[in-house]
Design a protein around this motif. Sequence first.
Motif, PDB file in Angstrom:
ATOM      1  N   LYS A 105       0.725  -1.438  -0.238  1.00  0.00           N
ATOM      2  CA  LYS A 105      -0.003   0.526   0.367  1.00  0.00           C
ATOM      3  C   LYS A 105       1.019   1.320  -0.193  1.00  0.00           C
ATOM      4  O   LYS A 105       0.425   2.616  -0.450  1.00  0.00           O
ATOM      5  CB  LYS A 105      -1.173  -0.004   1.169  1.00  0.00           C
ATOM      6  N   ALA A 106       2.227   1.141   0.888  1.00  0.00           N
ATOM      7  CA  ALA A 106       3.221   2.466   0.119  1.00  0.00           C
ATOM      8  C   ALA A 106       3.312   2.804  -0.358  1.00  0.00           C
ATOM      9  O   ALA A 106       3.689   3.598  -0.967  1.00  0.00           O
ATOM     10  CB  ALA A 106       4.198   2.115   1.610  1.00  0.00           C
TER      11      ALA A 106
ATOM     12  N   GLY B 114       1.156   6.591  -7.007  1.00  0.00           N
ATOM     13  CA  GLY B 114       0.184   7.546  -7.124  1.00  0.00           C
ATOM     14  C   GLY B 114       0.937   8.935  -7.345  1.00  0.00           C
ATOM     15  O   GLY B 114       0.263   9.962  -8.026  1.00  0.00           O
ATOM     16  N   ALA B 115       1.822   9.552  -6.878  1.00  0.00           N
ATOM     17  CA  ALA B 115       2.113  11.130  -7.649  1.00  0.00           C
ATOM     18  C   ALA B 115       3.341  10.900  -8.109  1.00  0.00           C
ATOM     19  O   ALA B 115       4.286  11.985  -8.070  1.00  0.00           O
ATOM     20  CB  ALA B 115       3.068  10.945  -5.479  1.00  0.00           C
TER      21      ALA B 115
ATOM     22  N   ASP C  17       3.312   9.375 -17.394  1.00  0.00           N
ATOM     23  CA  ASP C  17       4.541   8.124 -18.140  1.00  0.00           C
ATOM     24  C   ASP C  17       4.669   7.117 -16.806  1.00  0.00           C
ATOM     25  O   ASP C  17       5.612   5.924 -17.091  1.00  0.00           O
ATOM     26  CB  ASP C  17       5.368   8.756 -18.584  1.00  0.00           C
ATOM     27  N   HIS C  18       5.409   7.476 -15.594  1.00  0.00           N
ATOM     28  CA  HIS C  18       6.168   6.821 -14.671  1.00  0.00           C
ATOM     29  C   HIS C  18       5.411   6.095 -14.164  1.00  0.00           C
ATOM     30  O   HIS C  18       6.091   4.791 -13.475  1.00  0.00           O
ATOM     31  CB  HIS C  18       7.119   8.385 -13.529  1.00  0.00           C
ATOM     32  N   ARG C  19       4.432   6.413 -13.637  1.00  0.00           N
ATOM     33  CA  ARG C  19       3.018   5.694 -13.752  1.00  0.00           C
ATOM     34  C   ARG C  19       3.047   4.641 -14.217  1.00  0.00           C
ATOM     35  O   ARG C  19       2.570   2.976 -13.195  1.00  0.00           O
ATOM     36  CB  ARG C  19       1.559   6.143 -13.055  1.00  0.00           C
TER      37      ARG C  19
ATOM     38  N   LEU D  10      11.019   1.880  -7.729  1.00  0.00           N
ATOM     39  CA  LEU D  10      10.199   3.129  -7.165  1.00  0.00           C
ATOM     40  C   LEU D  10      10.761   4.140  -7.462  1.00  0.00           C
ATOM     41  O   LEU D  10      10.558   5.164  -7.839  1.00  0.00           O
ATOM     42  CB  LEU D  10       9.025   2.270  -6.386  1.00  0.00           C
ATOM     43  N   GLY D  11      11.526   3.590  -6.424  1.00  0.00           N
ATOM     44  CA  GLY D  11      13.357   5.429  -5.913  1.00  0.00           C
ATOM     45  C   GLY D  11      13.558   5.123  -7.382  1.00  0.00           C
ATOM     46  O   GLY D  11      13.617   6.637  -7.513  1.00  0.00           O
TER      47      GLY D  11
END
Length: 118
Positions: A17-18, A24-25, A29-31, A60-61
Amino acid sequence: MNLWETMTGSDLTREWKAFEARAGALPADHRAAWEQIKGHLYPYSDFTGRNLMPILDGALGLLEETAADGQSIDDVLSDDIACFCAALAGGEGARSHRDRWREQLNRNVARKLARLGG
């Protein structure tokens, strides 16, 4: 992490979830790249996915840093996300759960054939 969290996977649920909140932020294109990365890394996981959490955190980082720097996803990952994921998971030829199942099946069949023949 205690035994109960390990058995139920509740620690992984919180961590997942984290990850999704962080993703989500990201810009669109990155999502989209994040969704593709998750899909391409899944075959390298064990049944719980516990072994992928550090890899997903790193990926993700990377997406967060590149988004903050204003880099496009094509500059960072090029157009071959599957190759990027194979490299993250241990390179081409990295063992997946399918490989482990295949090896186990082959061992079981060989054992059964040895019993029948001997």
